[in-house]
Write a protein that holds these residues in place. Structure first.
Motif, short mmCIF file in Angstrom:
data_model
loop_
_atom_site.label_atom_id
_atom_site.label_comp_id
_atom_site.label_asym_id
_atom_site.label_seq_id
_atom_site.Cartn_x
_atom_site.Cartn_y
_atom_site.Cartn_z
N PHE A 1 -8.01 0.01 1.79
CA PHE A 1 -8.00 1.33 1.17
C PHE A 1 -6.58 1.89 1.10
O PHE A 1 -6.17 2.45 0.08
CB PHE A 1 -8.91 2.29 1.93
CG PHE A 1 -8.89 3.69 1.38
CD1 PHE A 1 -9.52 3.99 0.19
CD2 PHE A 1 -8.20 4.69 2.04
CE1 PHE A 1 -9.48 5.27 -0.33
CE2 PHE A 1 -8.15 5.97 1.54
CZ PHE A 1 -8.80 6.26 0.34
N PHE A 2 -5.80 1.73 2.15
CA PHE A 2 -4.43 2.23 2.18
C PHE A 2 -3.56 1.54 1.13
O PHE A 2 -2.82 2.19 0.40
CB PHE A 2 -3.85 2.04 3.58
CG PHE A 2 -2.42 2.50 3.71
CD1 PHE A 2 -2.10 3.84 3.70
CD2 PHE A 2 -1.39 1.57 3.82
CE1 PHE A 2 -0.79 4.26 3.80
CE2 PHE A 2 -0.08 1.99 3.93
CZ PHE A 2 0.22 3.34 3.92
N ILE A 3 -3.67 0.20 1.04
CA ILE A 3 -2.88 -0.54 0.06
C ILE A 3 -3.29 -0.18 -1.36
O ILE A 3 -2.46 0.07 -2.22
CB ILE A 3 -3.02 -2.06 0.31
CG1 ILE A 3 -2.32 -2.44 1.61
CG2 ILE A 3 -2.45 -2.87 -0.86
CD1 ILE A 3 -2.52 -3.86 2.04
N ARG A 4 -4.59 -0.10 -1.60
CA ARG A 4 -5.07 0.23 -2.94
C ARG A 4 -4.70 1.65 -3.36
O ARG A 4 -4.47 1.91 -4.54
CB ARG A 4 -6.58 0.03 -3.03
CG ARG A 4 -6.96 -1.44 -3.06
CD ARG A 4 -8.45 -1.63 -3.25
NE ARG A 4 -8.81 -3.02 -3.22
CZ ARG A 4 -8.75 -3.83 -4.28
NH1 ARG A 4 -8.37 -3.38 -5.44
NH2 ARG A 4 -9.10 -5.10 -4.16
N SER A 5 -4.59 2.56 -2.43
CA SER A 5 -4.20 3.93 -2.77
C SER A 5 -2.72 4.02 -3.15
O SER A 5 -2.32 4.92 -3.87
CB SER A 5 -4.51 4.88 -1.62
OG SER A 5 -3.68 4.60 -0.51
N MET A 6 -1.93 3.05 -2.69
CA MET A 6 -0.48 3.10 -2.96
C MET A 6 -0.08 2.36 -4.24
O MET A 6 0.98 2.63 -4.78
CB MET A 6 0.28 2.51 -1.77
CG MET A 6 -0.04 3.22 -0.49
SD MET A 6 1.28 3.79 0.53
CE MET A 6 2.77 3.32 -0.10
N ILE A 7 -0.91 1.44 -4.73
CA ILE A 7 -0.47 0.60 -5.85
C ILE A 7 -0.95 1.09 -7.21
O ILE A 7 -0.53 0.55 -8.24
CB ILE A 7 -0.88 -0.87 -5.65
CG1 ILE A 7 -2.38 -1.03 -5.51
CG2 ILE A 7 -0.16 -1.46 -4.46
CD1 ILE A 7 -2.83 -2.48 -5.38
#
Length: 128
Positions: A4-10
């Motif tokens: 979730f953290f990675i997907r929110s940043m990309i």
């Protein structure tokens, strides 16, 4: 949570690319590995051809190497015939990559001459 953290940043396009990579990671990594191996073998091919060319030139100019300075040797190489094709024939792999490059080129004398200037040959002959 990390996903979730990675997907929110990309962003939205990053999510599409990440999903595509996750679905096809084996094939993408296999292609990258094959290209890396191709570059390694092509670089080994270039080095083998260059060492062979230097050895041929040392045999050809054996008596003159000790007497000539670098300028005289450079002039001798410019006027003489350099056995580009014979040096390329020593290596069997059909591609070459010069040092410091990651592009793969077909093995032929025109490309070999492009990446091996006569000044570099004179320097290699003086250092051997």
């Amino acid at each position: 949570m990390v996903n979730f953290f990675i997907r929110s940043m990309i962003g939205s396009w990053g999510n599409v690319i990440l999903d595509y990579y996750i679905a096809n990671s084996f094939w993408i990594n296999a292609l990258l590995l094959l290209y890396a191996l191709l570059v390694v073998f092509a670089r080994m091919n270039f080095d083998l051809s260059l060492r062979s060319l230097v050895a041929m030139l040392q045999n050809q100019y054996a008596g003159q190497l000790a007497q000539k300075n670098s300028g005289g040797l450079l002039n001798k190489l410019k006027k003489g015939k350099i056995p580009w094709d014979e040096a390329l024939a020593t290596a069997q792999f059909p591609f070459m990559t010069p040092p410091g490059s990651y592009w793969v080129y077909p093995k032929n004398s025109k490309i070999f001459q492009k990446f091996t200037p006569i000044e570099k040959l004179a320097e290699l002959l003086q250092n051997e």
